[in-house]
Scaffold this motif. Structure first.
Motif, PDB file in Angstrom:
ATOM      1  N   LYS A   1       1.092  -1.235  -0.057  1.00 32.72           N
ATOM      2  CA  LYS A   1      -0.189   0.115   0.020  1.00 32.72           C
ATOM      3  C   LYS A   1       0.875   1.145   0.059  1.00 32.72           C
ATOM      4  CE  LYS A   1      -4.395  -1.177   2.184  1.00 32.72           C
ATOM      5  NZ  LYS A   1      -4.397  -2.480   2.769  1.00 32.72           N
ATOM      6  N   LEU A   2       0.446   2.247  -0.530  1.00 33.44           N
ATOM      7  CA  LEU A   2       1.065   3.596  -0.604  1.00 33.44           C
ATOM      8  C   LEU A   2       1.088   4.150   0.953  1.00 33.44           C
ATOM      9  CD1 LEU A   2      -0.439   5.152  -3.712  1.00 33.44           C
ATOM     10  CD2 LEU A   2       2.098   4.453  -3.219  1.00 33.44           C
ATOM     11  N   GLN A   3       2.337   4.615   1.157  1.00 28.90           N
ATOM     12  CA  GLN A   3       2.268   5.128   2.761  1.00 28.90           C
ATOM     13  C   GLN A   3       1.157   5.687   3.250  1.00 28.90           C
ATOM     14  OE1 GLN A   3       5.598   4.814   4.989  1.00 28.90           O
ATOM     15  NE2 GLN A   3       5.179   2.914   4.031  1.00 28.90           N
ATOM     16  N   GLU A   4       0.917   7.077   2.692  1.00 33.84           N
ATOM     17  CA  GLU A   4      -0.084   7.857   3.469  1.00 33.84           C
ATOM     18  C   GLU A   4      -1.185   7.408   3.721  1.00 33.84           C
ATOM     19  OE1 GLU A   4       0.790   8.139   0.233  1.00 33.84           O
ATOM     20  OE2 GLU A   4      -0.866   8.867  -0.711  1.00 33.84           O
ATOM     21  N   ARG A   5      -1.965   6.504   2.707  1.00 35.91           N
ATOM     22  CA  ARG A   5      -3.210   5.947   3.067  1.00 35.91           C
ATOM     23  C   ARG A   5      -3.601   5.557   4.278  1.00 35.91           C
ATOM     24  NH1 ARG A   5      -5.917   8.742  -0.512  1.00 35.91           N
ATOM     25  NH2 ARG A   5      -5.054   8.499  -2.716  1.00 35.91           N
ATOM     26  N   SER A   6      -2.431   4.788   4.888  1.00 36.30           N
ATOM     27  CA  SER A   6      -2.524   3.980   5.982  1.00 36.30           C
ATOM     28  C   SER A   6      -2.008   4.796   7.387  1.00 36.30           C
ATOM     29  CB  SER A   6      -1.992   2.575   5.968  1.00 36.30           C
ATOM     30  OG  SER A   6      -0.553   2.813   5.406  1.00 36.30           O
ATOM     31  N   ASP A   7      -1.340   5.779   6.805  1.00 35.23           N
ATOM     32  CA  ASP A   7      -0.660   6.531   8.101  1.00 35.23           C
ATOM     33  C   ASP A   7      -1.391   7.451   8.735  1.00 35.23           C
ATOM     34  OD1 ASP A   7       1.764   5.206   7.901  1.00 35.23           O
ATOM     35  OD2 ASP A   7       2.873   6.692   6.843  1.00 35.23           O
ATOM     36  N   LEU A   8      -2.225   8.350   7.884  1.00 35.91           N
ATOM     37  CA  LEU A   8      -2.862   9.334   8.596  1.00 35.91           C
ATOM     38  C   LEU A   8      -4.334   9.026   8.957  1.00 35.91           C
ATOM     39  CD1 LEU A   8      -2.551  12.473   5.997  1.00 35.91           C
ATOM     40  CD2 LEU A   8      -1.177  11.998   8.196  1.00 35.91           C
ATOM     41  N   THR A   9      -4.473   9.448  10.314  1.00 36.36           N
ATOM     42  CA  THR A   9      -5.717   8.992  10.931  1.00 36.36           C
ATOM     43  C   THR A   9      -6.695  10.170  10.706  1.00 36.36           C
ATOM     44  OG1 THR A   9      -5.138   9.912  12.925  1.00 36.36           O
ATOM     45  CG2 THR A   9      -4.656   7.669  12.744  1.00 36.36           C
ATOM     46  N   LEU A  10      -7.763  10.181  11.125  1.00 39.35           N
ATOM     47  CA  LEU A  10      -8.781  11.065  10.880  1.00 39.35           C
ATOM     48  C   LEU A  10      -8.428  12.301  11.686  1.00 39.35           C
ATOM     49  CD1 LEU A  10     -11.420  12.010   9.157  1.00 39.35           C
ATOM     50  CD2 LEU A  10     -12.611  11.218  10.956  1.00 39.35           C
ATOM     51  N   LYS A  11      -7.928  12.224  12.787  1.00 44.03           N
ATOM     52  CA  LYS A  11      -7.405  13.205  13.784  1.00 44.03           C
ATOM     53  C   LYS A  11      -6.415  13.935  13.093  1.00 44.03           C
ATOM     54  CE  LYS A  11      -6.256  13.941  18.735  1.00 44.03           C
ATOM     55  NZ  LYS A  11      -4.829  13.698  18.485  1.00 44.03           N
ATOM     56  N   GLU A  12      -5.375  13.224  12.720  1.00 42.93           N
ATOM     57  CA  GLU A  12      -4.309  13.983  12.021  1.00 42.93           C
ATOM     58  C   GLU A  12      -4.891  14.777  11.075  1.00 42.93           C
ATOM     59  OE1 GLU A  12      -1.940  10.560  11.346  1.00 42.93           O
ATOM     60  OE2 GLU A  12      -0.568  10.827  13.103  1.00 42.93           O
ATOM     61  N   LYS A  13      -5.381  14.240  10.099  1.00 41.09           N
ATOM     62  CA  LYS A  13      -5.845  14.906   8.929  1.00 41.09           C
ATOM     63  C   LYS A  13      -6.577  16.379   9.474  1.00 41.09           C
ATOM     64  CE  LYS A  13      -6.893  11.201   5.797  1.00 41.09           C
ATOM     65  NZ  LYS A  13      -7.896  10.580   5.019  1.00 41.09           N
ATOM     66  N   GLU A  14      -7.433  16.113  10.304  1.00 46.04           N
ATOM     67  CA  GLU A  14      -8.207  17.639  11.014  1.00 46.04           C
ATOM     68  C   GLU A  14      -6.978  18.489  11.344  1.00 46.04           C
ATOM     69  OE1 GLU A  14     -11.093  18.442  10.574  1.00 46.04           O
ATOM     70  OE2 GLU A  14     -11.812  16.434   9.713  1.00 46.04           O
ATOM     71  N   GLU A  15      -5.885  17.954  12.193  1.00 45.73           N
ATOM     72  CA  GLU A  15      -4.827  18.771  12.600  1.00 45.73           C
ATOM     73  C   GLU A  15      -4.283  19.473  11.390  1.00 45.73           C
ATOM     74  OE1 GLU A  15      -2.078  16.785  15.088  1.00 45.73           O
ATOM     75  OE2 GLU A  15      -3.493  16.571  16.704  1.00 45.73           O
ATOM     76  N   LEU A  16      -4.093  18.804  10.454  1.00 46.77           N
ATOM     77  CA  LEU A  16      -3.437  19.448   8.971  1.00 46.77           C
ATOM     78  C   LEU A  16      -4.054  20.423   8.623  1.00 46.77           C
ATOM     79  CD1 LEU A  16      -1.876  16.319   7.219  1.00 46.77           C
ATOM     80  CD2 LEU A  16      -0.665  18.169   8.074  1.00 46.77           C
ATOM     81  N   ILE A  17      -5.461  20.208   8.538  1.00 47.46           N
ATOM     82  CA  ILE A  17      -6.336  21.116   7.800  1.00 47.46           C
ATOM     83  C   ILE A  17      -6.240  22.396   8.912  1.00 47.46           C
ATOM     84  CG2 ILE A  17      -8.739  21.785   7.572  1.00 47.46           C
ATOM     85  CD1 ILE A  17      -9.009  18.994   6.547  1.00 47.46           C
ATOM     86  N   GLU A  18      -6.194  22.389  10.203  1.00 49.11           N
ATOM     87  CA  GLU A  18      -6.211  23.314  11.106  1.00 49.11           C
ATOM     88  C   GLU A  18      -4.810  24.125  10.908  1.00 49.11           C
ATOM     89  OE1 GLU A  18      -9.674  23.789  12.963  1.00 49.11           O
ATOM     90  OE2 GLU A  18      -7.888  24.618  13.966  1.00 49.11           O
ATOM     91  N   GLU A  19      -3.782  23.533  10.862  1.00 47.44           N
ATOM     92  CA  GLU A  19      -2.473  24.254  10.744  1.00 47.44           C
ATOM     93  C   GLU A  19      -2.244  24.954   9.501  1.00 47.44           C
ATOM     94  OE1 GLU A  19       0.074  20.886  13.248  1.00 47.44           O
ATOM     95  OE2 GLU A  19       0.282  21.155  10.977  1.00 47.44           O
ATOM     96  N   TRP A  20      -2.627  24.503   8.267  1.00 47.13           N
ATOM     97  CA  TRP A  20      -2.175  25.160   6.981  1.00 47.13           C
ATOM     98  C   TRP A  20      -2.648  26.547   6.960  1.00 47.13           C
ATOM     99  CZ3 TRP A  20      -5.183  26.565   2.643  1.00 47.13           C
ATOM    100  CH2 TRP A  20      -4.510  26.972   1.523  1.00 47.13           C
ATOM    101  N   GLN A  21      -1.359  27.237   6.838  1.00 49.86           N
ATOM    102  CA  GLN A  21      -1.808  28.697   6.673  1.00 49.86           C
ATOM    103  C   GLN A  21      -1.426  28.995   5.186  1.00 49.86           C
ATOM    104  OE1 GLN A  21      -3.050  31.037   8.121  1.00 49.86           O
ATOM    105  NE2 GLN A  21      -3.381  30.192   9.927  1.00 49.86           N
ATOM    106  N   PRO A  22      -2.297  29.746   4.417  1.00 47.66           N
ATOM    107  CA  PRO A  22      -1.986  29.896   3.052  1.00 47.66           C
ATOM    108  C   PRO A  22      -1.231  31.396   3.079  1.00 47.66           C
ATOM    109  CG  PRO A  22      -4.308  30.510   3.488  1.00 47.66           C
ATOM    110  CD  PRO A  22      -3.787  29.747   4.742  1.00 47.66           C
ATOM    111  N   GLU A  23      -0.619  31.791   2.054  1.00 48.64           N
ATOM    112  CA  GLU A  23      -0.019  32.970   1.813  1.00 48.64           C
ATOM    113  C   GLU A  23      -1.086  34.119   1.642  1.00 48.64           C
ATOM    114  OE1 GLU A  23       3.698  32.191  -0.934  1.00 48.64           O
ATOM    115  OE2 GLU A  23       2.230  33.461  -1.662  1.00 48.64           O
TER     116      GLU A  23
END
Lengths: 490, 473
Positions: B45-67
């Motif tokens: 399997k490709l790494q990321e599909r099994s690596d990120l949990t839902l909680k981590e995804k939500e955190e990424l969305i929270e953290e991302w800051q666009p220009e």
């Protein structure tokens, strides 16, 4: 649906036959040809590209590019033209078909009309300022009229600042590249206009397309973009820009603005909304889709619109926060290289905007908007009761009526012109192959009698050509609701 | 019978097994074991599909800051503070409250405030109103447009002409209509921005040659010919275009058209000529660079020009043979998807054409004035004149740059401001610094029009000279 494809299939077969006849010299070739001296150059057009044009389009070409010789108001005069050789060339007989009811021009508020006293300011500006400008905005082309217009547009839309450009198409294609570049992501709706697509391509950003007005598709794309970043390097995207239109010209559907704004806030994307058709025509006071949904203008990052449709002039604008507009004044391609708007055109927009906003002291503007809303609702209700398939939102003044077959498209337009009604029909490539349609633009200048005339004629045409495809006729009884005749809801 | 046949086959197989060489058996055994292992191991399997949990995804969305959508622009950026013109931008112009003589608007034939044009536009306004409310295909074609196309075609002595509603969009839509991905385009390095955008939209292969250098172009064409011989089938479908300007806006020079036509026939490439500055300026009757050099207009495949310079209107047109031009009616983006030109502007353009046809003497007068100011501006200390003597749009560049573009721009702006204080309206030539491929050096644009009198030309030259001396020395 099957008959549509069958129709295209037969047309294509005939096309091959005719091409063969033309090439072997049996049939006379009426198309223009390459010069003798340049016959051994690489051919300018591939045979295949022009196949559709030569064989299918040529047969029904007389339904487009119809020249008119009066103002494009509620009624206009169409120049009569005949063809002696099956649409290869046209000849003007010199006669004019007068008082054709205009259901094709984008004249939503009925302001495109012959000169009358209210246009006296335009006349004065024409006489004082002349017509041309001869310079770009950044050099010597900014007139005080432009400044006045920009202030008024900002006030109209309830935003901080605005900037106007000479052409609506160019507004999109020259400003989107200034806002986004490489390393940015553009999420654009499936059915976006050619100018938005061109602007997105010229910017160099990555483009991803979401299904028309489908919020799940958009959300999925946004999530994937924010979580996984750029395709191979995995770096975060620099910016994400969502491109949507207020009213889509071929579908008549209105964008689901509240949902998109909620998504945009959650994922921190930027929203660019193209209100070419919706400014001045939807909303209780004509301020566009933002007012239609009762939302706060500060939620939208970039407002873009054109003055060609509701305002009866030409040109486009971009409005938003002051730092956005300042940036565009400095870095927009149009500001540095393209001529600014012509003064009388600017004055026409100023006059119309004051009328709509009520600044001239009357309620004529408001009345026009209300008249448009009434006309729209009436027209759409009657059409669906008659049994036609009509796309789009109930409130949108752009009414597409599905015809499906290419042959019916031609017959429809020609017959209606004989009855002195001018309509617009569109087929491939502006619409999907099997969904040719006729598109009506309701205007505030249409009276109830005109609409009734048109509706009667459509009724007869519908029976004659058998285009009443809708499964629910008369008053819709809920149990008869059928998936075949859906209307794209907002 | 079946069982007998089966047994017989089995016997044969067992016999074959005994008779086969040992290595063969071992190899087959290993292969069978390998297949069994692959069948039962977990799929990759490709790494990321099994690596990120839902909680981590939500955190990424929270953290991302666009220009930020737009970077901040400093308040005194030179391009931000526009010159505001009150009143018409004609010969006497009021800029930022000061009355000046206009040396900055491209009003070559002085038609911007011509009463005949205004009268024609007024008549059109009375009949048609202002806007056309539709593209050409959907009841946006007025008889005025057809008239104008007819007149332009007749004036330029070509078969057909097509009108666009904006000058920039003309060439930027014409190029991608013909040149697609895989075609080859030879362009001059000093081509204007509209041509660059048209090329970008067309996605063709772009080959740049040095400005006005026919040897460089020939070298590129020869290289292409060698490539073609390697792959003749591809060469048969790759179109070739040469795109040049009649009079270059960035350098004020004329393109060497006769040599280009020779190269065209030798290497079988088509020529697209952009005549925005030379239409209505060069040539005995103002027909542009083809008349100037006496070349048959059919040799040029497409001539594109905008009506914003000599014709004092807005919009643009392309002219040429019907074979070439007719294609744009369905595939020119700026033509099909955009509203048509407001009829009052078209009527004014027709009237301007009338004026041009009635007195062909103005072109000679314009040429005289260009030569005169070219001479008068020579020898200004610190500034050099860039442009030929017949070009009505010249550039004045610093003879020695300070080394930093910003400081050059500031110096030139100082000169421009002081000239405006003394009654001569000038402007710097504006470019988008990050977008241009070959950014020209900063310069002051000087535009000559027919309406400028000799005294005014002299005054301008002397003012610029004095100011330059004070600022630069």
């Amino acid at each position: 649906m099957v008959f549509t494809y069958l129709g295209y299939g037969i047309g294509t077969l005939f096309g091959y036959l005719r091409d063969f006849l033309r090439n072997s010299g049996i049939e006379k070739c009426n198309a223009a040809v390459e010069r003798e001296e340049q016959k051994d150059f690489v051919p300018l057009y591939q045979n295949f590209e022009n196949f559709y044009t030569r064989n299918l389009y040529m047969r029904i070409r007389d339904n487009w590019n119809r020249p008119i010789c009066s103002a494009p108001g509620a009624v206009f005069d169409v120049m009569e033209r005949v063809t002696d050789d099956y649409n290869w060339t046209f000849r003007f007989t010199g006669r004019v078909i007068k008082d054709v009811i205009n259901m094709g021009s984008y004249n939503f508020l009925g302001l495109a009309a012959k000169y009358d006293e209210s246009m006296s300011t335009v006349k004065e500006v024409l006489e004082t300022y002349g017509l041309g400008v001869g310079s770009t905005r950044q050099e010597m082309g900014t007139l005080d009229k432009h400044k006045e217009l920009e202030d008024l547009v900002a006030k109209f839309l309830n935003v901080e600042d605005a900037m106007v450009f000479g052409m609506g198409f160019a507004t999109n294609s020259m400003n989107i590249p200034a806002l986004v570049g490489k390393g940015c992501l553009i999420l654009s709706d499936e059915l976006n206009h050619a100018s938005l697509v061109l602007g997105a391509r010229l910017s160099g950003a990555t483009i991803r397309i979401f299904k028309h007005n489908n919020m799940q598709s958009l959300e999925k794309l946004l999530r994937d973009a924010v979580i996984y970043g750029q395709p191979r390097t995995r770096r975060a995207w620099r910016k994400i820009l969502i491109l949507v239109e207020g009213i889509y010209s071929m579908e008549g559907s209105i964008v689901c603005l509240p949902d998109i704004v909620a998504l945009k806030k959650k994922y921190k994307a930027y929203l660019y909304i193209d209100e070419a058709h919706s400014i001045g025509s939807v909303g209780p006071t004509g301020r566009g889709v933002v007012e239609f949904f009762g939302m706060d203008p500060r939620d939208i990052d970039v407002f873009m619109g054109t003055f060609t449709k509701s305002f009866g002039a030409a040109g486009g604008y971009i409005a938003g926060r002051k730092d956005l507009v300042d940036y565009l004044r400095t870095y927009s391609h149009s500001a540095a290289y393209a001529t600014s708007m012509s003064p009388p055109v600017a004055e026409q927009i100023i006059r119309v905007m004051k009328l709509i906003m009520g600044l001239d002291g009357t309620t004529k503007g408001l009345q026009k908007i209300q008249q448009l809303a009434k006309n729209t609702r009436y027209f759409r209700q009657r059409l669906s009761k008659m049994g036609f398939i009509v796309y789009g939102n109930e409130e949108s003044p752009v009414v597409p009526l599905l015809l499906y077959m290419p042959a019916k498209v031609a017959a429809f337009a020609r017959h209606l012109l004989k009855r002195k009604i001018g309509v617009v029909v569109v087929g491939f490539p502006a619409t999907p192959l099997a969904e040719a349609r006729a598109r009506f633009c309701v205007s505030a200048a249409h009276t109830r009698e005109m609409l009734d005339t048109v509706l009667e004629a459509l009724d007869e045409m519908g029976d004659l050509l058998d285009v009443k495809y809708s499964r629910n006729r008369k008053s819709a009884r809920p149990e008869l609701y059928d998936e075949m005749s859906f209307e794209l809801e907002d | 019978m079946a069982t007998a046949a089966e047994q017989w086959v089995l016997v044969e197989m067992v016999q074959a097994l005994y008779e086969a060489p040992a290595y063969h058996l071992i190899l087959e055994g290993i292969l069978i074991l390998w297949i069994i292992r692959l069948l039962f191991s977990k799929t990759y399997k490709l790494q990321e599909r099994s690596d990120l949990t839902l909680k981590e995804k939500e955190e990424l969305i929270e953290e991302w800051q666009p220009e930020p959508l737009v970077p901040p622009v400093s308040k005194d950026h030179p391009a931000l503070n526009y010159n505001i013109v009150s009143g018409p931008p004609s010969h006497n112009i009021v800029v930022n409250g000061k009355e000046c003589i206009n040396f900055a608007s491209f009003n070559f034939l002085g038609l911007l405030d011509n009463p005949r044009l205004k009268a024609a536009a007024l008549a059109s306004l009375k009949k048609y109103g202002v806007g056309t409310c539709g593209p050409r295909g959907f009841y946006g074609t007025f008889d005025v447009h057809l008239d104008l196309e007819d007149r332009l075609a007749k004036f330029m002595k070509t078969e057909e002409a097509i009108i666009y509603s904006y000058g920039f969009a003309t060439i930027a839509s014409a190029i991608p209509a013909y040149s697609k991905r895989g075609d080859i385009v030879f362009v001059d390095k000093a081509a204007c921005f509209a041509i660059q955008k048209g090329l970008q939209a067309s996605r063709s292969d772009i080959k740049l040659f040095n400005h006005n250098d026919m040897d460089d172009l020939e070298r590129l064409l020869k290289e292409q010919e060698i490539e073609d011989q390697k792959n003749p089938r591809k060469a048969r479908v790759t179109r070739r275009f040469i795109i040049v300007e009649g009079l270059y806006m960035n350098t004020g020079t004329v393109c060497p058209l006769p040599e280009l036509v020779k190269l065209k026939y030798k290497y079988k490439a088509r020529i697209f000529l952009e005549e925005s500055l030379s239409f209505g300026v060069l040539g005995e009757h103002g027909r542009g660079v083809t008349e100037h050099f006496g070349i048959n207009i059919d040799d040029i495949d497409l001539i594109s020009a905008n009506m914003e310079n000599s014709l004092a209107s807005i919009g643009g047109f392309c002219c040429g043979r019907s074979f070439v031009i007719d294609h744009q009616r369905l595939s020119g983006q700026g033509y099909c998807f955009s509203a048509s030109l407001p009829p009052l502007l078209a009527a004014a353009a027709i009237e301007a054409l009338n004026i041009m046809e009635e007195n062909p003497g103005i072109f000679a007068v314009l040429k005289e004035k260009c030569k005169r100011i070219h001479k008068a501006l020579q020898g200004i200390p610190g500034l050099k004149v860039v442009g030929e003597s017949i070009s009505p749009a010249l550039h004045l560049q610093l003879e020695e740059t300070t080394g930093c573009r910003e400081r050059d721009v500031k110096l030139l702006q100082e000169i421009v401001n002081q000239c405006m204080d003394r009654g001569i309206a000038l402007t710097q030539a504006r470019y988008l610094e990050k977008e241009e491929k070959y950014l020209p050096p900063p310069s002051i644009r000087v535009v000559v029009t027919v309406e400028q009198t000799e005294e005014e030309l002299e005054k301008a030259a002397s003012t610029i000279s004095e100011v330059a001396q004070t600022v630069l020395l």
